[in-house]
Write a protein that holds these residues in place. Structure first.
Motif, PDB file in Angstrom:
ATOM      1  N   LYS A 661      25.672  96.926  31.051  1.00 36.44           N
ATOM      2  CA  LYS A 661      26.935  96.208  30.885  1.00 36.44           C
ATOM      3  C   LYS A 661      27.420  96.272  29.440  1.00 36.44           C
ATOM      4  O   LYS A 661      28.623  96.214  29.173  1.00 36.44           O
ATOM      5  CB  LYS A 661      26.753  94.751  31.300  1.00 36.44           C
ATOM      6  CG  LYS A 661      26.551  94.562  32.799  1.00 36.44           C
ATOM      7  CD  LYS A 661      26.331  93.092  33.134  1.00 36.44           C
ATOM      8  CE  LYS A 661      26.094  92.918  34.637  1.00 36.44           C
ATOM      9  NZ  LYS A 661      25.837  91.486  34.984  1.00 36.44           N
ATOM     10  N   MET A 662      26.462  96.381  28.482  1.00 34.36           N
ATOM     11  CA  MET A 662      26.827  96.465  27.058  1.00 34.36           C
ATOM     12  C   MET A 662      27.149  97.908  26.641  1.00 34.36           C
ATOM     13  O   MET A 662      27.348  98.189  25.467  1.00 34.36           O
ATOM     14  CB  MET A 662      25.679  95.926  26.192  1.00 34.36           C
ATOM     15  CG  MET A 662      25.395  94.440  26.418  1.00 34.36           C
ATOM     16  SD  MET A 662      23.853  93.915  25.624  1.00 34.36           S
ATOM     17  CE  MET A 662      24.188  94.299  23.913  1.00 34.36           C
ATOM     18  N   ASN A 663      27.161  98.830  27.658  1.00 34.72           N
ATOM     19  CA  ASN A 663      27.464 100.249  27.398  1.00 34.72           C
ATOM     20  C   ASN A 663      26.410 100.926  26.506  1.00 34.72           C
ATOM     21  O   ASN A 663      26.725 101.866  25.770  1.00 34.72           O
ATOM     22  CB  ASN A 663      28.857 100.408  26.778  1.00 34.72           C
ATOM     23  CG  ASN A 663      29.960 100.037  27.737  1.00 34.72           C
ATOM     24  OD1 ASN A 663      29.880 100.339  28.931  1.00 34.72           O
ATOM     25  ND2 ASN A 663      30.995  99.358  27.248  1.00 34.72           N
ATOM     26  N   TYR A 664      25.161 100.415  26.548  1.00 36.17           N
ATOM     27  CA  TYR A 664      24.054 101.123  25.899  1.00 36.17           C
ATOM     28  C   TYR A 664      23.626 102.260  26.834  1.00 36.17           C
ATOM     29  O   TYR A 664      23.669 102.121  28.065  1.00 36.17           O
ATOM     30  CB  TYR A 664      22.879 100.183  25.652  1.00 36.17           C
ATOM     31  CG  TYR A 664      22.989  99.353  24.388  1.00 36.17           C
ATOM     32  CD1 TYR A 664      22.021  99.435  23.402  1.00 36.17           C
ATOM     33  CD2 TYR A 664      24.077  98.500  24.179  1.00 36.17           C
ATOM     34  CE1 TYR A 664      22.119  98.672  22.236  1.00 36.17           C
ATOM     35  CE2 TYR A 664      24.186  97.752  23.023  1.00 36.17           C
ATOM     36  CZ  TYR A 664      23.201  97.835  22.061  1.00 36.17           C
ATOM     37  OH  TYR A 664      23.300  97.097  20.916  1.00 36.17           O
ATOM     38  N   ARG A 665      23.239 103.361  26.248  1.00 38.48           N
ATOM     39  CA  ARG A 665      22.876 104.495  27.099  1.00 38.48           C
ATOM     40  C   ARG A 665      21.559 105.132  26.616  1.00 38.48           C
ATOM     41  O   ARG A 665      21.194 105.040  25.453  1.00 38.48           O
ATOM     42  CB  ARG A 665      23.987 105.530  27.154  1.00 38.48           C
ATOM     43  CG  ARG A 665      24.293 106.217  25.848  1.00 38.48           C
ATOM     44  CD  ARG A 665      25.475 107.176  26.018  1.00 38.48           C
ATOM     45  NE  ARG A 665      25.711 107.959  24.835  1.00 38.48           N
ATOM     46  CZ  ARG A 665      26.471 107.580  23.815  1.00 38.48           C
ATOM     47  NH1 ARG A 665      27.053 106.381  23.835  1.00 38.48           N
ATOM     48  NH2 ARG A 665      26.655 108.393  22.779  1.00 38.48           N
ATOM     49  N   PHE A 666      20.914 105.773  27.542  1.00 38.10           N
ATOM     50  CA  PHE A 666      19.603 106.418  27.336  1.00 38.10           C
ATOM     51  C   PHE A 666      19.809 107.919  27.247  1.00 38.10           C
ATOM     52  O   PHE A 666      20.521 108.509  28.062  1.00 38.10           O
ATOM     53  CB  PHE A 666      18.685 106.052  28.515  1.00 38.10           C
ATOM     54  CG  PHE A 666      17.426 106.862  28.604  1.00 38.10           C
ATOM     55  CD1 PHE A 666      16.305 106.533  27.859  1.00 38.10           C
ATOM     56  CD2 PHE A 666      17.350 107.965  29.462  1.00 38.10           C
ATOM     57  CE1 PHE A 666      15.141 107.283  27.966  1.00 38.10           C
ATOM     58  CE2 PHE A 666      16.189 108.703  29.567  1.00 38.10           C
ATOM     59  CZ  PHE A 666      15.084 108.359  28.815  1.00 38.10           C
ATOM     60  N   GLU A 667      19.183 108.578  26.264  1.00 35.90           N
ATOM     61  CA  GLU A 667      19.279 110.030  26.113  1.00 35.90           C
ATOM     62  C   GLU A 667      17.926 110.608  25.720  1.00 35.90           C
ATOM     63  O   GLU A 667      17.092 109.930  25.111  1.00 35.90           O
ATOM     64  CB  GLU A 667      20.311 110.409  25.037  1.00 35.90           C
ATOM     65  CG  GLU A 667      21.751 110.146  25.408  1.00 35.90           C
ATOM     66  CD  GLU A 667      22.715 110.650  24.343  1.00 35.90           C
ATOM     67  OE1 GLU A 667      22.260 111.468  23.484  1.00 35.90           O
ATOM     68  OE2 GLU A 667      23.885 110.232  24.349  1.00 35.90           O
ATOM     69  N   ILE A 668      17.736 111.889  26.053  1.00 32.40           N
ATOM     70  CA  ILE A 668      16.564 112.658  25.617  1.00 32.40           C
ATOM     71  C   ILE A 668      17.046 113.711  24.628  1.00 32.40           C
ATOM     72  O   ILE A 668      17.916 114.531  24.944  1.00 32.40           O
ATOM     73  CB  ILE A 668      15.855 113.338  26.804  1.00 32.40           C
ATOM     74  CG1 ILE A 668      15.399 112.307  27.830  1.00 32.40           C
ATOM     75  CG2 ILE A 668      14.664 114.161  26.297  1.00 32.40           C
ATOM     76  CD1 ILE A 668      14.304 111.397  27.367  1.00 32.40           C
ATOM     77  N   LEU A 669      16.493 113.681  23.424  1.00 32.03           N
ATOM     78  CA  LEU A 669      16.853 114.642  22.389  1.00 32.03           C
ATOM     79  C   LEU A 669      15.740 115.670  22.230  1.00 32.03           C
ATOM     80  O   LEU A 669      14.552 115.326  22.268  1.00 32.03           O
ATOM     81  CB  LEU A 669      17.085 113.931  21.053  1.00 32.03           C
ATOM     82  CG  LEU A 669      18.105 112.782  21.054  1.00 32.03           C
ATOM     83  CD1 LEU A 669      18.215 112.193  19.648  1.00 32.03           C
ATOM     84  CD2 LEU A 669      19.462 113.246  21.551  1.00 32.03           C
ATOM     85  N   SER A 670      16.131 116.931  22.012  1.00 32.78           N
ATOM     86  CA  SER A 670      15.155 118.010  21.852  1.00 32.78           C
ATOM     87  C   SER A 670      15.527 118.878  20.659  1.00 32.78           C
ATOM     88  O   SER A 670      16.714 118.989  20.302  1.00 32.78           O
ATOM     89  CB  SER A 670      15.108 118.883  23.114  1.00 32.78           C
ATOM     90  OG  SER A 670      14.772 118.116  24.251  1.00 32.78           O
ATOM     91  N   ILE A 717      17.807 105.128  22.600  1.00 33.41           N
ATOM     92  CA  ILE A 717      18.797 104.211  23.154  1.00 33.41           C
ATOM     93  C   ILE A 717      19.937 104.103  22.145  1.00 33.41           C
ATOM     94  O   ILE A 717      19.714 103.755  20.981  1.00 33.41           O
ATOM     95  CB  ILE A 717      18.187 102.820  23.423  1.00 33.41           C
ATOM     96  CG1 ILE A 717      17.014 102.924  24.399  1.00 33.41           C
ATOM     97  CG2 ILE A 717      19.254 101.863  23.939  1.00 33.41           C
ATOM     98  CD1 ILE A 717      17.405 103.392  25.784  1.00 33.41           C
ATOM     99  N   LYS A 718      21.151 104.420  22.615  1.00 24.39           N
ATOM    100  CA  LYS A 718      22.322 104.343  21.755  1.00 24.39           C
ATOM    101  C   LYS A 718      23.210 103.187  22.197  1.00 24.39           C
ATOM    102  O   LYS A 718      23.331 102.906  23.400  1.00 24.39           O
ATOM    103  CB  LYS A 718      23.104 105.654  21.811  1.00 24.39           C
ATOM    104  CG  LYS A 718      22.367 106.851  21.220  1.00 24.39           C
ATOM    105  CD  LYS A 718      23.226 108.104  21.266  1.00 24.39           C
ATOM    106  CE  LYS A 718      22.507 109.302  20.619  1.00 24.39           C
ATOM    107  NZ  LYS A 718      23.340 110.541  20.629  1.00 24.39           N
ATOM    108  N   ASP A 719      23.820 102.523  21.203  1.00 20.11           N
ATOM    109  CA  ASP A 719      24.723 101.436  21.538  1.00 20.11           C
ATOM    110  C   ASP A 719      26.108 101.977  21.893  1.00 20.11           C
ATOM    111  O   ASP A 719      26.311 103.196  21.977  1.00 20.11           O
ATOM    112  CB  ASP A 719      24.780 100.411  20.407  1.00 20.11           C
ATOM    113  CG  ASP A 719      25.302 101.005  19.101  1.00 20.11           C
ATOM    114  OD1 ASP A 719      25.929 102.094  19.147  1.00 20.11           O
ATOM    115  OD2 ASP A 719      25.094 100.393  18.039  1.00 20.11           O
ATOM    116  N   GLU A 720      27.085 101.083  22.093  1.00 23.04           N
ATOM    117  CA  GLU A 720      28.406 101.502  22.534  1.00 23.04           C
ATOM    118  C   GLU A 720      29.117 102.385  21.518  1.00 23.04           C
ATOM    119  O   GLU A 720      30.009 103.166  21.865  1.00 23.04           O
ATOM    120  CB  GLU A 720      29.265 100.267  22.848  1.00 23.04           C
ATOM    121  CG  GLU A 720      29.608  99.389  21.647  1.00 23.04           C
ATOM    122  CD  GLU A 720      28.503  98.417  21.293  1.00 23.04           C
ATOM    123  OE1 GLU A 720      28.685  97.594  20.385  1.00 23.04           O
ATOM    124  OE2 GLU A 720      27.422  98.498  21.935  1.00 23.04           O
TER     125      GLU A 720
END
Length: 858
Positions: A661-670, A717-720
């Motif tokens: 809901k806070m528009n935080y998103r999960f990513e994998i960096l390589s 984890i990145k914020d909005e």
């Protein structure tokens, strides 16, 4: 002088002490028997009646059965009353047959018992206490008999024993020691703290049984020698027992293998008032026969017992696997002793004159060069068997083949050089005992590069010195002349001895020089460079477990096998080489790699220790003589059935909904993406450390290192606004058996629950990517038993676990990981048994904490 220097000096003295005592023993024996010819001593052996020898053997059998009483009493003292008598007796007989013929008998006996008792539910700490109890039991009987004999029979002592005042001193020492022990048993009921664990003194009733069992044992063992002297030596039995006890205790304290030479020299010195030639000869012959009947024959019978088991197991292919694993450790130890015996027999045979009548008979059948060559070959074979015995102890396959060849050659030359059928029979028996044991010697290694521990080298030196002394004693009446070296005749025993001595010396020196010149000393250890880490990474991504990724930190050394398809990561201290986890790479290479690692540590004067090992390779660690101590349990989540449904997943589900809901998103960096965000990752890491008021750890835990992070993918984890607020680097196997994380850091200003969000997203991502499991790492001290009869280590661990915040939040860590409903797998410390384990754990803690200061401060 620093404590470390003092410790090393003490170790050197300890290693050299048996050699010095053996040299003193040879000197005493030489002075005591120099009035006799070797031929007279050998004649006294032949004159011993067979019924006397049979009586001595029968008493030996009875005595060894009584020896099982030590185990029976110790097990009941430790609270283990349900082990079947037949199993306990078999373990005791095998243990005493080996430990009686080795130095450090307490350690050897404890190691052998560990193989059996650990399979029957007795933990390592209790086995240490059992071995200590048995040692004290023996000393209690020896002190009691020494006191009684010296007090009640002083008039006999003055007549037949050398230096009665010395015996009175013995009685004083015995009385003082017994007084202290019995006062402690009767008055002191509190546990005695000894280096991290507690020892309880036995009850008065148990102490009485200790005295009774050990006294019967000592009297029976003395009767074996007494029956060989009965009616032939003018000495009272009471005085004889006192002398026997003193000589036995001196032999045990000397740590010379089996007390050989030391026991005999002490006995002869104490009985040196016997000046009747015939009686003195009988005494010397009886001591030699006692060594054969009481020590060597049980060793051969133990080998025969294992041979019988091998024959039985070939018929019953489903034989007890636990017993098979136990024997895989005991067989090499037993058969290495048998090879030492075989080598000693051949060396002694080459040092003494052959039977002149037999040589006259052989001269009509064989040409002189055959006899001369056979004599040289026999001595050389004996020397090589001493060295091959070490290879047998290390389970090297080439040593097994070489031993069979040399034993067969020894049989042939024993018959050719003097038709010594008794010697050939002993060698044939050992050869037959070794034939069915091929499966225990599977380790492929070069015999030229095997390690020789200091105690082993001391043992070989003592055997060589003893055979050389025997040769010079046998031919002391032969006047030396240079012509002896090239005199060849059927009756030329002295020249043959000199040539054999020269050959042995040349081969030994050449072997030593080859070790010094062709085998480089242990190289200076270097931490792995980038190229070596690349090589290691190619192996570890193919593994089924992710623990090996700790090697990429670069803070540990890497120990590779020759084929470089397996390695061990480890760190070093002055006394220990501490491996982090199990070996990495090709599983078929693990056993040989573990042995080489232990040998290399031994070359540095250190002991091998393995931290956080799993259950799969436990038999390998047991085979190396290591004990196992449970450290905790690793949590592993089955991703194939993982979901966020259910009450148990409330925290993760709520965190995921909240951050979505806070528009935080999960990513994998390589790769390049990781390098691009490295400054932000360092900023988060520094802030996290500062907020936690802690410092970076190491060894078994990851720390922030840019080179290390570039080698792995990183979950963020990145914020909005796209700013990274939390991260964790990933450990991933190529075949997707396991996924795990190491370094977990978050911005202290992040919303609460961000790590729950990261974990939930990671596991869901891993499930989508078809990973089989997710490792949450180890929960220290988890899974230790809380039962009243649990070993002391478990009681200490559960206490620390429960006290939680006062030490470290072990319970909180366990509860957090338990929320994911993982499967728990045990993790162990494999380390040398004994009182050093608490110190080893402290050393490992220092490695993890980055120094002693890190242990006591965050």
């Amino acid at each position: 002088m620093t404590s470390e220097t003092l410790s090393r000096l003490t170790q050197k003295i300890t290693h050299l002490l048996p050699l010095a005592l053996f040299a003193c023993a040879l000197y005493i024996v030489h002075n005591e028997i120099k009035v006799h010819d070797l031929s007279d001593i050998l004649a006294s052996l032949h004159e011993m009646p067979m019924r006397t020898l049979f009586a001595a053997f029968l008493l030996t059998v009875i005595n060894y059965l009584i020896l099982a009483g030590y185990d029976w009493l110790a097990l009941r003292f430790a609270g283990y009353t349900k082990i079947p008598l037949s199993k306990m007796t078999a373990a005791a007989l095998l243990g005493y047959a080996i430990s009686n013929n080795t130095g450090h008998a307490w350690v050897a006996g404890g190691s052998i018992r560990y193989r059996f008792y650990s399979k029957w539910g007795v933990p390592g700490w209790d086995i240490v206490k059992i071995s200590l109890f048995q040692t004290i039991t023996y000393l209690l009987g020896a002190l009691s008999l020494g006191l009684v004999g010296s007090l009640l029979l002083p008039h006999y002592l003055a007549n037949a024993v050398q230096e009665p005042p010395a015996i009175h001193w013995v009685s004083l020492i015995c009385a003082a020691s017994l007084l202290v022990y019995w006062a402690a048993v009767l008055l002191w009921r509190k546990p005695l703290p000894v280096k991290g664990f507690e020892l309880y003194l036995p009850s008065p009733r148990i102490a009485v049984w200790q005295t009774l069992v050990s006294s019967i044992d000592i009297v029976l063992s003395s009767l074996v020698l007494w029956v060989l002297l009965l009616g032939k030596v003018d000495v009272d039995f009471g005085a004889f027992v006192v002398v026997f006890v003193v000589a036995q205790v001196v032999g045990v304290i000397s740590q010379v293998p089996g007390g050989i030479g030391v026991f005999e020299s002490a006995f002869l010195w104490l009985m040196s008032d016997i000046d009747v030639t015939d009686q003195h000869l009988t005494l010397i012959g009886a001591l030699l026969l006692y060594r054969v009947v009481y020590y060597f024959l049980p060793l051969l019978l133990a080998g025969a017992g294992l041979l019988s088991y091998e024959i039985y197991s070939r018929r019953e292919l489903l034989a007890d696997s636990a017993l098979s694993r136990t024997l895989s450790a005991i067989v090499p130890q037993l058969y290495s002793l048998l090879l030492l015996l075989a080598g000693g027999v051949l060396l002694i045979s080459g040092s003494i004159p052959a039977n002149s009548e037999v040589l006259d008979w052989l001269s009509e059948l064989l040409p002189l060069p055959v006899i001369e060559l056979s004599h040289l070959t026999g001595s050389l074979t004996g020397l090589l068997l001493l060295f091959l015995a070490r290879g047998i102890r290390l389970k090297i396959d080439a040593a097994w083949y070489g031993s069979l060849f040399l034993l067969g050659l020894g049989i042939i030359v024993s018959l050719l050089k003097g038709f010594d059928w008794r010697e050939a029979l002993v060698l044939l028996t050992i050869l037959m005992l070794m034939l069915p044991t091929r499966s225990y010697f599977q380790r492929r290694s070069s015999l030229l590069h095997m390690s020789f521990s200091k105690p082993w080298l001391v043992t070989v030196i003592m055997m060589l010195a003893g055979s050389v002394w025997l040769g010079f004693f046998a031919y002391r009446d032969v006047e030396y002349a240079h012509e002896l070296w090239w005199q060849f005749s059927y009756q030329g025993d002295a020249p043959r001895f000199l040539r054999a001595l020269l050959l042995i010396a040349v081969v030994t020196v050449c072997f030593g020089l080859s070790r010094l010149l062709s085998v480089a000393p242990p190289r200076l250890l270097n931490k792995p460079a980038a190229a070596e880490l690349d090589e290691a990474q190619r192996l570890l991504v193919q593994c089924s477990h992710t623990q090996g990724f700790l090697a990429l930190l670069g803070d540990k050394y890497l120990f590779w096998n020759t084929e470089r398809n397996a390695f061990i990561m480890f760190d070093v201290t002055a006394q220990f080489w501490i491996a982090m986890g199990d070996p990495i790479g090709e599983q078929s290479a693990f056993e040989n790699l573990l042995w080489r690692f232990q040998e290399q540590a031994d070359r540095y004067g250190a002991k091998a220790v393995f931290y956080q090992v799993g259950p799969e390779l436990l038999p390998y660690y047991l085979d190396q003589g290591l004990s196992l101590f449970k450290l905790g349990e690793e949590a592993r989540v089955d991703l194939s059935i993982f979901s966020l449904q259910g009450k148990q997943r409330d925290a993760q589900r709520s965190a995921r909904n909240k951050f979505n809901k806070m528009n935080y998103r999960f990513e994998i960096l390589s790769g390049p993406a990781v390098a691009a965000v490295m400054p932000r990752l360092r900023q988060i890491s520094d802030a996290w450390l500062s907020n936690k008021n802690t410092r970076e750890k190491g060894f078994s835990l990851g720390f922030f290192n840019e080179d290390y992070l570039r080698r792995t993918d990183v979950a963020v984890i990145k914020d909005e606004s796209g700013q990274i607020r939390a991260f964790a680097n990933l450990w991933q196997t190529a075949k997707r058996q396991e996924l795990s994380i190491d370094l977990m850091r978050y911005d202290p200003d992040s919303p609460k629950g961000i790590m729950d969000f990261l974990f939930a997203e990671l596991m869901l991502w891993g499930k989508e990517e078809n990973y089989q499991g997710f490792s949450l790492g180890m929960a220290p001290l988890a899974g230790l038993k809380r039962r009243p009869l649990a070993p002391l280590w478990h009681k200490i661990g559960t206490t620390v676990f429960d006290m939680g915040d006062q030490f470290y939040n072990f319970e909180g860590l366990y509860d957090y990981k338990a929320k994911f409903a993982p499967h728990w797998q045990p993790r162990y410390l494999a380390a040398p048994a004994g009182l050093s384990v608490p110190f080893i754990l402290m050393v490992i803690t220092r490695l993890i904490s980055g120094g002693w200061q890190g242990i006591f401060s965050k």
